[in-house]
Design an enzyme around this catalytic site. Structure first.
Site, short mmCIF file in Angstrom:
data_model
loop_
_atom_site.label_atom_id
_atom_site.label_comp_id
_atom_site.label_asym_id
_atom_site.label_seq_id
_atom_site.Cartn_x
_atom_site.Cartn_y
_atom_site.Cartn_z
CE1 TYR A 55 18.36 15.14 -31.26
CE2 TYR A 55 17.18 14.25 -33.15
CZ TYR A 55 17.19 14.96 -31.96
OH TYR A 55 16.02 15.50 -31.50
N GLY A 57 26.74 14.71 -35.04
CA GLY A 57 27.51 15.94 -35.17
C GLY A 57 27.09 16.90 -34.07
N GLY A 59 25.12 19.51 -31.93
CA GLY A 59 23.72 19.83 -31.72
C GLY A 59 22.80 18.67 -32.02
CG HIS A 75 26.55 9.03 -28.25
ND1 HIS A 75 27.27 10.16 -28.56
CD2 HIS A 75 27.38 8.24 -27.53
CE1 HIS A 75 28.49 10.04 -28.06
NE2 HIS A 75 28.58 8.89 -27.43
CG ASP A 76 23.41 14.00 -29.36
OD1 ASP A 76 24.59 13.61 -29.48
OD2 ASP A 76 22.84 14.68 -30.23
CG ASP A 126 31.68 7.23 -26.07
OD1 ASP A 126 30.69 7.98 -26.15
OD2 ASP A 126 32.83 7.64 -25.85
#
Length: 152
Positions: A55, A57, A59, A75-76, A126
Site C-alpha cells: 500500500y 506508494g 495504488g 492513509h489510502d 497525514d
C-alpha cells in the site's frame, strides 16, 4: 568571451532545460513527508515509503504485509474518504495537492485551527499516518517487493 566559459554556460543551460522536464512533487506529498520526519527524525519518507509493501506508494491492493504497510492502507482509505467529503469538492481540495497548516514540536504534530474543514480532514489523515509510522517497525525486506506475488 573565453571558449571554456561558453562551454560551461552551455552546460548549465542544458542541465537547467533537462531539470525543467522533471515534474515537481505535489505540495501535499512534501507536507506529508515533513510530518513523518517530525515523528521519525532522520527518516527519508519519500525514499523509504515510496515503494514499500502493498500500500505504500502508488495504488494498493491485497493484504498489508506488516504494520507499516497497514499505516499506508489506512492513509489510502482516509484519502478516499477525503475525496468524498462534502467540504472537499473543489479540484483544489484534492488530498494530493491541498495545503494545510500544522505544527511540529518535539515529535508531536498538531493540525492548526486555521485550516478549513477539508484541510483539517486531510491534515488529520497525514497526522494519523505519521504517528502510525512512528509506532510501526520498518522492515527493509518489504521494500520493493513483488506485489503480484505478495499482495493478493
Amino acid at each position: 568571451m573565453n571558449p571554456a566559459h561558453l562551454l560551461v554556460l552551455l552546460a548549465v543551460c542544458v542541465s537547467l532545460l533537462g531539470a525543467s522536464a522533471i515534474p515537481p512533487l505535489p505540495l501535499n506529498l512534501v507536507q506529508f513527508s515533513n510530518m513523518i520526519k517530525c515523528t521519525i527524525p532522520g527518516s527519508r519518507p519519500l525514499l523509504d515509503y515510496a515503494d514499500y509493501g502493498c500500500y505504500c506508494g502508488a495504488g494498493g491492493s491485497g493484504t498489508p504485509v506488516d504494520e507499516s504497510d497497514r499505516c499506508c492502507q489506512t492513509h489510502d482509505n482516509c484519502y478516499s474518504q477525503a475525496k468524498k467529503h462534502p467540504a472537499c469538492k473543489s479540484p483544489l481540495d484534492s488530498p494530493y495537492i491541498k495545503i494545510y497548516s500544522y505544527t511540529c514540536s518535539g515529535g508531536s504534530l498538531t493540525c492548526r485551527d486555521d485550516n478549513d474543514e477539508c484541510g483539517a480532514f486531510i491534515c488529520n489523515c497525514d497526522r494519523t499516518a505519521a504517528i502510525c509510522f512512528a509506532g510501526a517497525p520498518y522492515n527493509k525486506e518489504n521494500y520493493n517487493i513483488d506485489t503480484k506475488k505478495h499482495c493478493k
